[in-house]
Scaffold this active site. Structure first.
Site, mmCIF file in Angstrom:
data_model
loop_
_atom_site.group_PDB
_atom_site.id
_atom_site.type_symbol
_atom_site.label_atom_id
_atom_site.label_comp_id
_atom_site.label_asym_id
_atom_site.label_seq_id
_atom_site.Cartn_x
_atom_site.Cartn_y
_atom_site.Cartn_z
ATOM 1 N N ARG A 150 12.211 -6.551 13.394
ATOM 2 C CA ARG A 150 11.647 -5.684 14.174
ATOM 3 C C ARG A 150 10.430 -6.144 15.075
ATOM 4 O O ARG A 150 9.804 -7.158 14.345
ATOM 5 C CB ARG A 150 11.231 -4.538 13.273
ATOM 6 C CG ARG A 150 12.176 -3.583 12.487
ATOM 7 C CD ARG A 150 11.670 -2.434 11.777
ATOM 8 N NE ARG A 150 10.370 -2.927 11.093
ATOM 9 C CZ ARG A 150 9.815 -1.945 10.470
ATOM 10 N NH1 ARG A 150 9.922 -0.854 10.274
ATOM 11 N NH2 ARG A 150 8.452 -2.390 9.829
ATOM 12 N N ARG A 188 -1.799 -8.088 13.915
ATOM 13 C CA ARG A 188 -2.159 -6.912 13.007
ATOM 14 C C ARG A 188 -3.114 -7.348 11.845
ATOM 15 O O ARG A 188 -4.028 -6.597 11.424
ATOM 16 C CB ARG A 188 -0.650 -6.249 12.447
ATOM 17 C CG ARG A 188 0.106 -5.668 13.486
ATOM 18 C CD ARG A 188 1.647 -5.339 12.653
ATOM 19 N NE ARG A 188 1.260 -4.417 11.713
ATOM 20 C CZ ARG A 188 2.602 -4.505 10.906
ATOM 21 N NH1 ARG A 188 3.557 -5.294 11.033
ATOM 22 N NH2 ARG A 188 2.570 -3.503 10.052
ATOM 23 N N ARG A 200 -11.493 4.444 9.309
ATOM 24 C CA ARG A 200 -11.611 3.076 9.850
ATOM 25 C C ARG A 200 -12.921 2.428 10.390
ATOM 26 O O ARG A 200 -12.509 1.269 10.598
ATOM 27 C CB ARG A 200 -10.605 3.218 11.035
ATOM 28 C CG ARG A 200 -9.254 2.375 11.337
ATOM 29 C CD ARG A 200 -8.375 2.705 12.414
ATOM 30 N NE ARG A 200 -7.164 3.513 12.132
ATOM 31 C CZ ARG A 200 -6.308 2.967 11.482
ATOM 32 N NH1 ARG A 200 -6.321 1.632 11.262
ATOM 33 N NH2 ARG A 200 -5.125 3.761 11.128
ATOM 34 N N ARG A 239 11.333 -10.267 7.103
ATOM 35 C CA ARG A 239 12.213 -9.006 6.882
ATOM 36 C C ARG A 239 13.124 -8.999 7.893
ATOM 37 O O ARG A 239 12.823 -9.376 9.297
ATOM 38 C CB ARG A 239 11.345 -7.807 7.072
ATOM 39 C CG ARG A 239 10.511 -7.498 5.840
ATOM 40 C CD ARG A 239 10.005 -6.023 5.504
ATOM 41 N NE ARG A 239 9.386 -5.539 6.730
ATOM 42 C CZ ARG A 239 8.299 -4.654 6.446
ATOM 43 N NH1 ARG A 239 7.902 -4.232 5.227
ATOM 44 N NH2 ARG A 239 7.454 -4.374 7.673
ATOM 45 N N LYS A 257 0.777 -1.123 0.013
ATOM 46 C CA LYS A 257 -0.119 -0.168 0.032
ATOM 47 C C LYS A 257 0.856 1.242 -0.076
ATOM 48 O O LYS A 257 0.439 2.395 -0.721
ATOM 49 C CB LYS A 257 -0.909 -0.090 1.253
ATOM 50 C CG LYS A 257 -2.004 0.748 1.228
ATOM 51 C CD LYS A 257 -2.999 0.705 2.342
ATOM 52 C CE LYS A 257 -2.167 0.607 3.641
ATOM 53 N NZ LYS A 257 -2.909 1.453 4.890
#
Ligand SMILES: [Zn+2]
Length: 224
Positions: free
Chosen positions: A163, A174, A91, A130, A16
């Site tokens: 992270r 999430r 949201r 990642r 995004k």
């Protein structure tokens, strides 16, 4: 030229941010990420910013209608005259309703809601793989872009870390939050005929091409 008033939706890791950057440069649209503009309003010490700050200082969530006013304040500005890209707002259905009424008040309307989709397992694969170098933030991916020496940065030899945001449990959480929040919005904009879906598993260039083609069609339709 007709306006491009856009909402961007998509799970973390579906690209995004990359598409938002393209929209900004391709169409010279201002990009409003809710968190950023809220912080900016607080910093500018505008009326709304001061009100938002009171909630933040108390550690409370800034209420929907106040966030809505901050967003509308931005939309109703010179820089957003030809359109805007909203990210992180609305949201909730309440916020969507607020946005709808505010735009109506400005005699404007949404052009489209762009939903960039990717299956959960793909998002998990992308994010949880990642790694970031601790000293300079160079990024790697254990599967798609591994360093020459496992666990160390190619450029400066510093240790690669994951992270907290990218840890498996966090990513799953999430994603759960994303689906829960987004489902009613997707249904709403689908019903209104404003939803356009894009395949976030394709390359960023392909997704960008599809978005551009879609927006070109929408503009043509508006001119008819
Ligand atoms: Zn590095």
């Amino acid at each position: 030229m007709s306006e491009l008033n856009l909402i961007l939706l998509g799970p973390p890791g579906a690209g995004k941010g990359t598409q938002a950057d393209r929209l900004r440069t391709d169409f010279e649209l201002p990009y409003y990420a809710t968190g950023d503009i809220l912080r900016a309003a607080v910093k500018e010490e505008s009326d709304l910013g001061r009100q938002a700050r009171e909630y933040m200082d108390r550690g409370d969530l800034v209420p929907d209608d106040l966030i809505g006013q901050v967003v509308v304040d931005r939309i109703d500005s010179d820089e957003a005259r030809d359109g805007f890209v909203l990210d992180g707002f609305p949201r909730t259905l309440g916020q969507a309703d607020e946005l709808h009424r505010a735009l109506e008040g400005l005699e404007r309307h949404l052009t489209a809601t762009l939903l960039i989709e990717a299956p959960d397992e793909e998002v998990i694969r992308r994010l949880s793989g990642r790694r970031v170098c601790r000293d300079n933030g160079h990024t790697y991916h254990v599967e798609f872009d591994p360093p020459k020496n496992e666990g160390f940065c190619d450029q400066d030899g510093s240790v690669l870390v994951q992270r907290d945001d990218d840890k498996l449990e966090t990513v799953k959480h999430r994603l759960g939050v994303f689906h829960e929040q987004t489902k009613p919005l997707v249904e709403l904009y689908e019903k209104d005929g404003l939803l356009r879906r894009f395949d976030g598993t394709r390359s960023p260039e392909e997704v960008n091409g599809h978005i551009r083609a879609t927006l070109a069609t929408l503009r043509l339709e508006e001119q008819l």
